[in-house]
Design an enzyme around this catalytic site. Structure first.
Site, PDB file in Angstrom:
ATOM      1  N   HIS A 191       0.839  -1.203   0.000  1.00 43.29           N
ATOM      2  CA  HIS A 191       0.000   0.000   0.000  1.00 43.29           C
ATOM      3  C   HIS A 191       0.873   1.252   0.000  1.00 43.29           C
ATOM      4  O   HIS A 191       2.032   1.231   0.421  1.00 43.29           O
ATOM      5  CB  HIS A 191      -0.926   0.011   1.220  1.00 43.29           C
ATOM      6  CG  HIS A 191      -0.182   0.007   2.512  1.00 43.29           C
ATOM      7  ND1 HIS A 191       0.383   1.136   3.057  1.00 43.29           N
ATOM      8  CD2 HIS A 191       0.119  -1.009   3.357  1.00 43.29           C
ATOM      9  CE1 HIS A 191       0.992   0.833   4.186  1.00 43.29           C
ATOM     10  NE2 HIS A 191       0.848  -0.475   4.392  1.00 43.29           N
ATOM     11  N   ARG A 219      -6.020   0.597   4.106  1.00 39.92           N
ATOM     12  CA  ARG A 219      -4.938   1.208   3.331  1.00 39.92           C
ATOM     13  C   ARG A 219      -4.627   0.418   2.070  1.00 39.92           C
ATOM     14  O   ARG A 219      -4.289   0.983   1.033  1.00 39.92           O
ATOM     15  CB  ARG A 219      -3.697   1.396   4.201  1.00 39.92           C
ATOM     16  CG  ARG A 219      -3.150   0.129   4.841  1.00 39.92           C
ATOM     17  CD  ARG A 219      -2.246   0.479   6.014  1.00 39.92           C
ATOM     18  NE  ARG A 219      -1.589  -0.650   6.637  1.00 39.92           N
ATOM     19  CZ  ARG A 219      -2.093  -1.356   7.640  1.00 39.92           C
ATOM     20  NH1 ARG A 219      -3.281  -1.076   8.136  1.00 39.92           N
ATOM     21  NH2 ARG A 219      -1.389  -2.351   8.166  1.00 39.92           N
ATOM     22  N   GLU A 272      -1.751  -7.466   7.008  1.00 37.89           N
ATOM     23  CA  GLU A 272      -0.500  -7.231   7.714  1.00 37.89           C
ATOM     24  C   GLU A 272      -0.432  -8.101   8.966  1.00 37.89           C
ATOM     25  O   GLU A 272      -1.454  -8.491   9.535  1.00 37.89           O
ATOM     26  CB  GLU A 272      -0.384  -5.752   8.111  1.00 37.89           C
ATOM     27  CG  GLU A 272       0.925  -5.379   8.781  1.00 37.89           C
ATOM     28  CD  GLU A 272       2.178  -5.667   7.966  1.00 37.89           C
ATOM     29  OE1 GLU A 272       2.477  -6.852   7.719  1.00 37.89           O
ATOM     30  OE2 GLU A 272       2.868  -4.700   7.591  1.00 37.89           O
TER      31      GLU A 272
END
Length: 193
Positions: free
Chosen positions: A7, A61, A85
């Protein structure tokens, strides 16, 4: 073939706050990065868009970055939780200073890479390794993947067969992306760099 993108820059990236599975929006620079990646990616796969699928981490994001990508590469998006993540549990959203203050000595002796796996309630390296390995084994067509810094390191490391230490030391740029093909991970810089 996998095009692996991180991102664009976020507000929390700029202040040293580890996002984990929490979120902050892209900065104006992050939006420009996403737009530049979209431009470069569209030139990379020009005319072959229909061969690809797009897998996107469900975190904001990454989704915001994918929206920018899909303005130039019009393909349906598949939400892929295995691209999220790494979570450091209760440390998600904190800075190193805040972790030190709330969890004295938790980071003692940890280096710039291993601290991610010191959280008492976060994911382990083995957890993340297993989820990204499973995702890689499930890829059956050329894929564009929008993921994150630490997870992207581990994806590339698994793909390349690196040791834990070497994969955690891989760079995580937001100014370009990687093409994973034929056992190699080639870095592709954005246009104008």
């Amino acid at each position: 073939m996998i095009y692996l993108l991180r991102h664009g820059e976020t507000v929390w990236n700029t202040v040293g706050r580890y996002q984990g599975q929490k979120d902050s929006p892209l900065t104006p620079r992050g939006i420009r990065q996403a737009d530049q990646m979209a431009d470069r990616l569209s030139r990379e796969i020009g005319g072959r868009e229909s061969e690809f699928s797009i897998h996107v981490s469900p975190l904001g994001r990454a989704r915001e970055t994918a929206v920018r990508i899909r303005r130039l590469i019009s393909l349906p998006e598949r939400e892929e939780p295995r691209l999220m993540e790494v979570t450091v549990g209760s440390w998600d959203g904190m800075t190193h200073y805040e972790i030190d203050a709330e969890y004295p000595d938790a980071l003692k002796g940890a280096d710039a890479f291993e601290w991610f796996f010191r959280s008492p309630d976060g994911e382990t390296f083995d957890d993340v390794h297993q989820r990204v390995s499973k995702w890689l084994s499930d890829i059956s067509q050329p894929t564009i993947a929008v993921s994150h810094g630490l997870t992207g390191r581990i994806i590339r490391g698994v793909y390349l067969g690196l040791s834990r230490r070497h994969m955690l030391e891989l760079p995580v740029p937001q100014e370009g992306f990687y093409c994973l093909q034929d056992g190699v991970a080639n870095y592709i810089e954005q246009a104008g760099r």
